[in-house]
Design an enzyme around this catalytic site. Structure first.
Site, PDB file in Angstrom:
ATOM      1  N   ASP A  17       0.786  -1.232   0.000  1.00  0.00           N
ATOM      2  CA  ASP A  17       0.000   0.000   0.000  1.00  0.00           C
ATOM      3  C   ASP A  17       0.817   1.281   0.000  1.00  0.00           C
ATOM      4  OD1 ASP A  17       0.954  -0.466   2.535  1.00  0.00           O
ATOM      5  OD2 ASP A  17      -0.859   0.217   3.562  1.00  0.00           O
ATOM      6  N   GLU A  18       2.137   1.209  -0.148  1.00  0.00           N
ATOM      7  CA  GLU A  18       2.906   2.451  -0.201  1.00  0.00           C
ATOM      8  C   GLU A  18       4.177   2.270  -1.013  1.00  0.00           C
ATOM      9  OE1 GLU A  18       4.777   3.879   3.407  1.00  0.00           O
ATOM     10  OE2 GLU A  18       4.518   1.920   4.364  1.00  0.00           O
TER      11      GLU A  18
END
Length: 356
Positions: free
Chosen positions: A106-107
């Site tokens: 997610d990043e």
């Protein structure tokens, strides 16, 4: 030397947001992705923003989350769905640059100093990426834009959810001076408490110390603090890295003296490790338990399994077994850590990925 343009993109409450997108019954309600509070109780992996209003946080025991928010809905994680979304997000990134350093599902960091579409503006690129994620995936992401990785990562967290924060080159040093020490990426609760006892509350306070002072008090990390508080971070965005081990550890505010105290802390660490393994699509065959006692004596114990694992239950069971074998009665433990290694054939072709 040209100024770099770095973007840090962080999906908002990623697992929970995917579940709310895919299940209309969850929308607008407090949900926690993770283990059920029943029986021994699981641990929260990600909480929706509706749940966070009640104080529910990741790595929190599910029983505690239920106490804080009795109406919370617990949802089992679907990592296959999260990986599919993550791959789509990466494809969006690649429209603008090939210099992408994923940190997890997610990043990621992006270096857009030279972008494929010749847009030239890192802010405009971040806006376009956020809009594409919204249009194509019906999800939101927050972005931090600045001249280096450290500042960009902090900036991405400043206006969540769905935020975009730009820290201009001329603002970096003053931004770091005003930053509370607990906001420094990598400064945990124990280090932050130590800094505050030394009357170090902001970057400006840290800046008053010499490099030797910082090294004396915080070890080799002090050199990093000395540079970063001055806005200096030369680390490049690294698209290819080989993961040799994945782990997590925690130093406790008070020594642990009973298994009843140790098990919940060990379970939280196991959750962090399981999440990181699943995010990186890795399975390790060797589980290593690290123990540091109150007298700073340190030991490790490991167990190799016939097959690679990345599920929380097996990690918890194995780590607890290793702990019991150390005969933890009548001891005082100040730190516990769990590491998975020996990835074998499942190791991606992407040095050491530090996840501590």
């Amino acid at each position: 030397m040209s100024v770099r343009k770095i973007i840090h993109i962080d999906m908002d409450a990623f697992y929970a947001s995917v579940e709310q997108r895919d299940n209309p019954d969850y929308r607008g309600k407090p949900i926690a992705v993770g283990g059920s509070p029943e029986g021994r109780g699981g641990v929260v992996a990600t909480a929706s923003y509706e749940a966070r209003k009640y104080g529910v946080r990741s790595a929190m025991p599910s029983k505690r989350a239920l106490q804080l928010c009795p109406q919370i809905i617990f949802v089992s994680p679907r990592f296959a769905a999260y990986r599919e979304v993550s791959q789509h997000v990466r494809e969006i990134f690649r429209r603008y640059t090939d210099l992408i350093e994923p940190l997890s599902l997610d990043e990621a960091y992006l270096d857009v100093t030279e972008d494929k579409l010749n847009i030239g503006s890192a802010i405009a690129i971040a806006q376009q990426i956020k809009q594409a994620i919204r249009d194509e995936l019906r999800l939101t992401a927050s972005a931090g834009v600045s001249v280096n990785k450290f500042v960009a990562k902090i900036a991405s967290d400043m206006q969540k959810p769905d935020g975009l924060t730009f820290i201009a080159p001329s603002q970096v040093e003053s931004f770091m001076e005003n930053l509370p020490v607990e906001k420094f990426f990598g400064v945990g609760k124990v280090t932050a408490d130590k800094m505050k006892r030394m009357n170090l509350h902001t970057g400006a306070d840290l800046k008053k110390l010499t490099e030797n002072d910082l090294v004396q008090h915080f070890g080799k990390t002090g050199r990093f603090y000395f540079k970063i508080v001055r806005g200096q971070d030369d680390r490049p965005v690294q698209p290819h890295r080989e993961t040799k081990s994945v782990g997590a550890e925690d130093t406790f505010p008070h020594d642990l003296t009973t298994l009843e105290e140790m098990y919940p802390e060990l379970d939280k660490i196991a959750l962090t490790v399981a999440n990181r393994l699943q995010k990186h699509q890795l399975k390790g065959k060797t589980v290593t338990l690290k123990i540091k006692y109150s007298d700073f004596r340190q030991i490790t114990r490991n167990q190799s399994l016939p097959h690679g694992i990345n599920d929380l239950e097996t990690i918890v069971v194995t780590a607890r077994q290793l702990l019991v074998k150390t005969d933890p009665a009548d001891v005082r433990i100040r730190l516990l850590g769990i590491t998975l290694s020996n990835f074998g054939e499942e190791k991606p072709e992407t040095g050491q990925l530090s996840l501590f």
